[in-house]
Scaffold this motif. Structure first.
Motif, PDB file in Angstrom:
ATOM      1  N   ASP A 177       0.819  -1.199   0.000  1.00 17.96           N
ATOM      2  CA  ASP A 177       0.000   0.000   0.000  1.00 17.96           C
ATOM      3  C   ASP A 177       0.864   1.264   0.000  1.00 17.96           C
ATOM      4  OD1 ASP A 177      -2.574   1.329   0.381  1.00 17.96           O
ATOM      5  OD2 ASP A 177      -1.765   1.875   2.330  1.00 17.96           O
ATOM      6  N   LEU A 178       1.830   1.237   0.902  1.00 24.14           N
ATOM      7  CA  LEU A 178       2.740   2.363   1.057  1.00 24.14           C
ATOM      8  C   LEU A 178       3.527   2.585  -0.228  1.00 24.14           C
ATOM      9  CD1 LEU A 178       3.731   3.952   3.684  1.00 24.14           C
ATOM     10  CD2 LEU A 178       5.777   2.616   3.380  1.00 24.14           C
ATOM     11  N   THR A 180       2.773   1.587  -3.234  1.00 19.98           N
ATOM     12  CA  THR A 180       1.893   2.045  -4.315  1.00 19.98           C
ATOM     13  C   THR A 180       1.668   3.548  -4.198  1.00 19.98           C
ATOM     14  OG1 THR A 180       0.738  -0.029  -4.019  1.00 19.98           O
ATOM     15  CG2 THR A 180      -0.315   1.557  -5.437  1.00 19.98           C
ATOM     16  N   HIS A 181       1.328   3.967  -2.984  1.00 23.51           N
ATOM     17  CA  HIS A 181       1.012   5.377  -2.762  1.00 23.51           C
ATOM     18  C   HIS A 181       2.223   6.271  -3.022  1.00 23.51           C
ATOM     19  CE1 HIS A 181       0.837   8.921  -0.030  1.00 23.51           C
ATOM     20  NE2 HIS A 181      -0.296   9.083  -0.678  1.00 23.51           N
ATOM     21  N   ASN A 184       3.589   6.045  -6.660  1.00 22.42           N
ATOM     22  CA  ASN A 184       2.727   6.699  -7.634  1.00 22.42           C
ATOM     23  C   ASN A 184       2.821   8.215  -7.527  1.00 22.42           C
ATOM     24  OD1 ASN A 184       1.368   4.951  -9.432  1.00 22.42           O
ATOM     25  ND2 ASN A 184       0.341   4.058  -7.673  1.00 22.42           N
ATOM     26  N   ASN A 185       2.937   8.715  -6.325  1.00 16.53           N
ATOM     27  CA  ASN A 185       3.122  10.150  -6.148  1.00 16.53           C
ATOM     28  C   ASN A 185       4.420  10.588  -6.799  1.00 16.53           C
ATOM     29  OD1 ASN A 185       0.957  11.374  -4.987  1.00 16.53           O
ATOM     30  ND2 ASN A 185       1.556  10.877  -2.893  1.00 16.53           N
ATOM     31  N   LEU A 187       5.992   9.036  -9.217  1.00 16.15           N
ATOM     32  CA  LEU A 187       5.851   8.969 -10.675  1.00 16.15           C
ATOM     33  C   LEU A 187       5.022  10.146 -11.193  1.00 16.15           C
ATOM     34  CD1 LEU A 187       5.294   5.139 -11.170  1.00 16.15           C
ATOM     35  CD2 LEU A 187       7.317   6.473 -11.774  1.00 16.15           C
ATOM     36  N   GLN A 188       4.030  10.535 -10.382  1.00 18.56           N
ATOM     37  CA  GLN A 188       3.198  11.679 -10.763  1.00 18.56           C
ATOM     38  C   GLN A 188       4.058  12.932 -10.900  1.00 18.56           C
ATOM     39  OE1 GLN A 188      -0.318  11.801 -11.418  1.00 18.56           O
ATOM     40  NE2 GLN A 188       0.563  13.636 -12.343  1.00 18.56           N
ATOM     41  N   ALA A 189       4.937  13.133  -9.922  1.00 17.87           N
ATOM     42  CA  ALA A 189       5.816  14.307  -9.944  1.00 17.87           C
ATOM     43  C   ALA A 189       6.739  14.234 -11.166  1.00 17.87           C
ATOM     44  CB  ALA A 189       6.623  14.379  -8.654  1.00 17.87           C
ATOM     45  N   ARG A 357       0.429   9.162   6.810  1.00 20.02           N
ATOM     46  CA  ARG A 357       0.794   8.730   5.468  1.00 20.02           C
ATOM     47  C   ARG A 357       1.388   9.872   4.667  1.00 20.02           C
ATOM     48  NH1 ARG A 357      -3.729   4.142   4.580  1.00 20.02           N
ATOM     49  NH2 ARG A 357      -2.490   2.619   5.676  1.00 20.02           N
ATOM     50  N   GLY A 358       2.284   9.523   3.808  1.00 20.36           N
ATOM     51  CA  GLY A 358       2.896  10.534   2.979  1.00 20.36           C
ATOM     52  C   GLY A 358       4.073  11.200   3.657  1.00 20.36           C
TER      53      GLY A 358
END
Lengths: 402, 125
Positions: A177-178, A180-181, A184-185, A187-189, A357-358
């Motif tokens: 989960d961690l 992935t989150h 993905n963030n 990769l988004q950046a 998280r984050g």
């Protein structure tokens, strides 16, 4: 034996005559046979009964039937006498005490001999040694108890291992989960930065902006790589019960980490001061010490809005509870950590508070590593009571031998 | 749209993403009127805006208050708010659409997808 059937209501004479007629039946019976009067006083017994009780014929005849009972069963006859009149026979398991003092468990069945009016004239009792049965029963009971205990133990073990697997599963889910989150963030950046770079490239005047963006992309990729590496290390630390610890020198590692972290953020000036009065700092640790130092340093730089990042590293010796430690202080001028988050930042475990998280995995990894060294880590305000001035990360690691 | 320049309010806890979104959106000619780092801050800032943003770009997984909770509260304040919802996991897609967000973007998404969502909202007017 017909005469033992109460329904026939044979007379005493008849009974006597049958005994006389078939004496071998009486004497050779495999069970002990006792004949008493209506009050339980013994009139006659066969050899098997004598052997069972362990007394001679003369010692037995004339005595009350309960004379040979163990203390526990002295009252048995009185109780059973009432029953015998109603039911027509009685059965019981009891204990007798032999002449040599040995206690023998026996089974006994008594049948009344009654007259025409239903009065009990005699009681004929058959006795059987049930030592073997009792022994087997006890063994069985013991085995049963042992079996139950074993089942209980196994169930406990099973539950434990089930818990262990559930925990491992939860942990794996958490990491997934961690990962992935955070990934993905990341990769988004990267994706957005690359998109923007492509747009900017349409105009040649933007080349310096593109360079800046590509530097950022490089940093994001490195962040991603660090995330992967942190997850790998964390899961390794969780898996291994035995972490190998040896005496290692930290100053050389620290020097490399300082250089590395100063070069990580090109848009920030990072000033690192040190107060270390030792030529060598030997601690009980391992190669993961580099991750500890790197995470602390990179955090201090990343969570800092100042153009000039100031970090002071102080190393001293301290004794606590009879153990000698090296104490590391990392004091920064960053945005600080509020009191309610001072403990939480180290607990990004799979039981985590969702609000954390984050936050990155770095400090959880650091805490796990320090714990495995039997050390301690916590954070204080640089200026006590005002967290906004910066943080002071304090680490205790047991001193090693040279 | 009241003004000619579309205003966008970014809600995301990731600082790198905030910075890149802002640069990207500004380069594309939008006005980034604010950045909130979690759902709680998003609701507070939204309440305090004199001019409401044309579009909110809302992340889901954030500390203190997540995107779904913030979306629910913001849509209660102003049901006409246009929200583009994004998350790395599609498990909240249905729920966010049911709440009334305009679009859902699965992270990571390319800028073209974001632009398409924004254009779609602008076409509605």
């Amino acid at each position: 034996m017909k005469n033992l059937n109460p329904k026939l209501k044979i007379s005493e004479q008849n009974y006597e005559s049958i005994l006389k007629k078939y004496p071998q039946v009486f004497e050779n019976a495999p069970d002990g046979i006792l004949i008493t009067d209506s009050k339980g006083f013994i009139l006659d017994c066969n050899i098997t009964e004598q052997e069972l009780i362990g007394y001679d014929y003369k010692e037995i005849v004339g005595k009350h039937i309960t004379t040979f009972h163990s203390d526990k069963y002295k009252e048995l006859f009185k109780k059973k006498l009432r029953e015998i009149k109603i039911v027509g026979y009685v059965e019981a398991e009891l204990e007798i005490v032999q002449k040599n003092g040995k206690i023998i468990p026996i089974w006994r069945k008594g049948t009344p001999v009654q007259d025409e009016n239903g009065n009990v004239l005699n009681i004929v009792a058959f006795s059987r040694d049930i030592s073997n049965i009792k022994e087997a029963e006890q063994k069985l009971t013991k085995l049963n108890i042992e079996l139950e205990q074993k089942v209980e133990e196994r169930t406990k073990e099973l539950k434990k291992s089930e818990e262990k697997y559930r925990e491992a599963f939860n942990r794996a889910e958490f990491y997934k989960d961690l990962f992935t989150h955070d990934m993905n963030n990341n990769l988004q950046a990267i994706l957005s930065a690359v998109d923007l770079a492509c747009l900017l490239l349409k105009n040649e005047n933007n080349s310096s902006k593109v360079d800046d963006l590509l530097d950022k992309v490089k940093m994001f990729v490195e962040d991603g790589a660090r995330l992967i590496s942190d997850i790998k290390k964390l899961s390794k630390l969780e898996k291994e019960d035995q972490i190998s610890i040896q005496s290692i020198e930290v100053l050389a590692i620290l020097k490399n980490v300082i250089e590395f972290s100063q070069n990580q953020y090109q848009d920030k000036e990072v000033n690192v001061e040190t107060e270390i009065s030792y030529e060598k700092v030997i601690v009980q640790a391992n190669e993961l010490m580099k991750d500890v130092l790197e995470n602390i340093m990179l955090n201090a730089i990343k969570h800092n809005k100042n153009l000039v990042v100031e970090i002071m590293i102080r190393i001293s010796k301290i004794e606590k509870d009879g153990i000698n430690y090296y104490k590391f202080n990392f004091i920064d001028n960053g945005m600080g950590i509020s009191d309610d988050r001072k403990e939480k930042i180290f607990q990004r475990g799979f039981m985590e508070d969702k609000s954390l998280r984050g936050m990155g995995l770095g400090l959880s990894l650091v805490k796990k590593i320090i714990d495995s060294y039997n050390g301690q880590i916590w954070v204080e305000d640089k200026v006590q009571g005002d967290h906004s001035k910066g943080s002071n990360f304090i680490i205790f690691i047991p001193e090693g031998v040279e | 749209m009241l003004s000619e320049i579309t205003s966008i309010f970014i809600v995301d806890d990731n600082k790198d993403i905030q910075v890149i979104y802002k640069k990207l959106l500004e380069f594309l000619g939008f006005e980034v009127m604010g950045i909130a780092i979690n759902g709680k801050e998003a609701v507070e800032m939204f309440t305090s805006f004199n001019h409401k943003p044309d579009i909110i770009l809302m992340d889901h997984r954030m500390p203190v208050k997540n995107g779904l909770q913030a979306t629910r509260e913001i849509l209660q304040i102003d049901p006409d708010t246009k929200i583009i919802f994004s998350n790395a996991d599609t498990n909240v897609k249905e729920e966010s659409l049911a709440l009334g967000v305009v679009d859902f973007l699965e992270k990571p998404f390319i800028s073209k997808s974001l632009l398409n969502c924004i254009n779609k909202i602008q076409d509605l007017h």
